[in-house]
Design a protein around this motif. Sequence first.
Motif, short mmCIF file in Angstrom:
data_model
loop_
_atom_site.label_atom_id
_atom_site.label_comp_id
_atom_site.label_asym_id
_atom_site.label_seq_id
_atom_site.Cartn_x
_atom_site.Cartn_y
_atom_site.Cartn_z
N LYS A 40 36.82 -19.88 -7.77
CA LYS A 40 37.63 -18.69 -8.06
C LYS A 40 38.06 -18.02 -6.76
O LYS A 40 39.16 -17.50 -6.65
CB LYS A 40 36.84 -17.72 -8.93
CG LYS A 40 36.77 -18.13 -10.40
CD LYS A 40 35.88 -17.20 -11.18
CE LYS A 40 36.49 -15.84 -11.36
NZ LYS A 40 37.66 -15.84 -12.24
N ASP A 59 31.16 -21.21 -23.10
CA ASP A 59 31.20 -19.76 -23.01
C ASP A 59 32.19 -19.39 -21.90
O ASP A 59 31.93 -19.61 -20.72
CB ASP A 59 29.81 -19.22 -22.67
CG ASP A 59 29.78 -17.70 -22.57
OD1 ASP A 59 30.86 -17.06 -22.70
OD2 ASP A 59 28.69 -17.14 -22.36
N LYS A 60 33.33 -18.85 -22.29
CA LYS A 60 34.36 -18.54 -21.30
C LYS A 60 33.94 -17.41 -20.34
O LYS A 60 34.56 -17.22 -19.31
CB LYS A 60 35.66 -18.13 -22.00
CG LYS A 60 36.36 -19.28 -22.72
CD LYS A 60 36.79 -20.38 -21.75
CE LYS A 60 37.95 -19.95 -20.88
NZ LYS A 60 38.39 -21.03 -19.96
N ASP A 61 32.87 -16.67 -20.69
CA ASP A 61 32.39 -15.64 -19.79
C ASP A 61 31.35 -16.14 -18.79
O ASP A 61 30.96 -15.41 -17.88
CB ASP A 61 31.80 -14.47 -20.59
CG ASP A 61 32.88 -13.66 -21.28
OD1 ASP A 61 33.97 -13.54 -20.70
OD2 ASP A 61 32.62 -13.18 -22.40
N ALA A 62 30.89 -17.37 -18.97
CA ALA A 62 29.88 -17.93 -18.07
C ALA A 62 30.58 -18.60 -16.89
O ALA A 62 30.65 -19.83 -16.79
CB ALA A 62 29.00 -18.92 -18.82
N ASN A 63 31.11 -17.76 -15.99
CA ASN A 63 31.94 -18.28 -14.90
C ASN A 63 31.25 -18.32 -13.54
O ASN A 63 31.90 -18.61 -12.52
CB ASN A 63 33.22 -17.44 -14.78
CG ASN A 63 34.18 -17.68 -15.93
OD1 ASN A 63 34.22 -18.78 -16.48
ND2 ASN A 63 34.91 -16.65 -16.31
N SER A 109 32.37 -19.55 -9.15
CA SER A 109 32.64 -18.45 -8.23
C SER A 109 33.31 -18.92 -6.94
O SER A 109 34.24 -18.27 -6.44
CB SER A 109 31.35 -17.70 -7.91
OG SER A 109 30.40 -18.57 -7.34
#
Length: 337
Positions: free
Chosen positions: A272, A261-265, A269
């Motif tokens: 990033k 899932d590319k949104d499960a980042n 954190s």
Amino acid sequence: MKHQIYIIGEVGQAHEGSLSLAHSYINALAQSGANAAKFQVHIAEAESSIYEDFRVKMPYLSGSRFDYWKAMEFSRDEWVGLKMHCEKVGLDFLASPFSLAAVELLTDIGVSAFKIGSGEVDNLLMLDKIAATGKPVILSSGLSSWAELDQAVAFLQSRKVIVSVLQCTTAYPTKPHQWGMNVLHEMGLRYKVPVGYSDHSGDVFACLAAAAIGARILEFHITFDKRMSNPDASSSLTLRQAATLIAGIRSIETALNFPVDKDANAVFSRLKSMFGKSLAVNRDLRKGERIQCSDLETKKPAGFGLAVTRYQEVLGKTLARDIAQWEFLTENHLDHA
């Protein structure tokens, strides 16, 4: 549903008539991580005749094609021994019959499933006899047209047989432009059954490609050495190649079973922030100056200055106070009056 790829190592004629060699292939396939060892059951009197030609020239072989098949035969007890060996080392015992007599032998000893060679797809009498056993059937399509496959699949399904279909190209060895990977998708849509790939390329790439695009069954020929005299040696995998291939297939299988899932980042954190950038300035600027795009720089980490994504908001803004070269640009530097 988990994506499970069933891997079949095809011994075929690689044993060259040697029972000892056939058993050695079973051990080798078990060590490589395959799911099944597949044999071919040839009964010369039932299968062949004096009119049958050789597919390829066989070195050091005298006699007819009939004589060759005779040399490939094992007795019922020898087949039982091979099947028991497979079970002992955790392999399914599969086989391709090439006569009705071979179907009877395999039924008698309890084969796990029947693999139908592409030359037998239109042999409805054999398919009828196999269907009566209730065993699953894997159809290979190398010599078959869509019409012939349609007929065979419909024939077996009408008898409640569990069917799988393999894309296969009858070329030894098969070159990349002959693989026909596009056919797998069409087979799946056409028959709504598990589809796979039967390989004769002599390398690992075709099966890896098939695994990546959704093949549920993969079959390849195995040989101890490509210099052996069996007709499939040049289009077979060595044990080292087989081990590499199976490791690759299992990795692909894992990847297919764990979609990302590319949104499960959230887990990234910290990274990033470390690798992210904040807005800074590349020269000393004085209170009252207007910020130009040429004044800006982006510096690590994120969170120490305005987000880089806001750079257009600061263009033309007046500075509320001095800012030194390479300093992060923050809200406090901007005149919001």
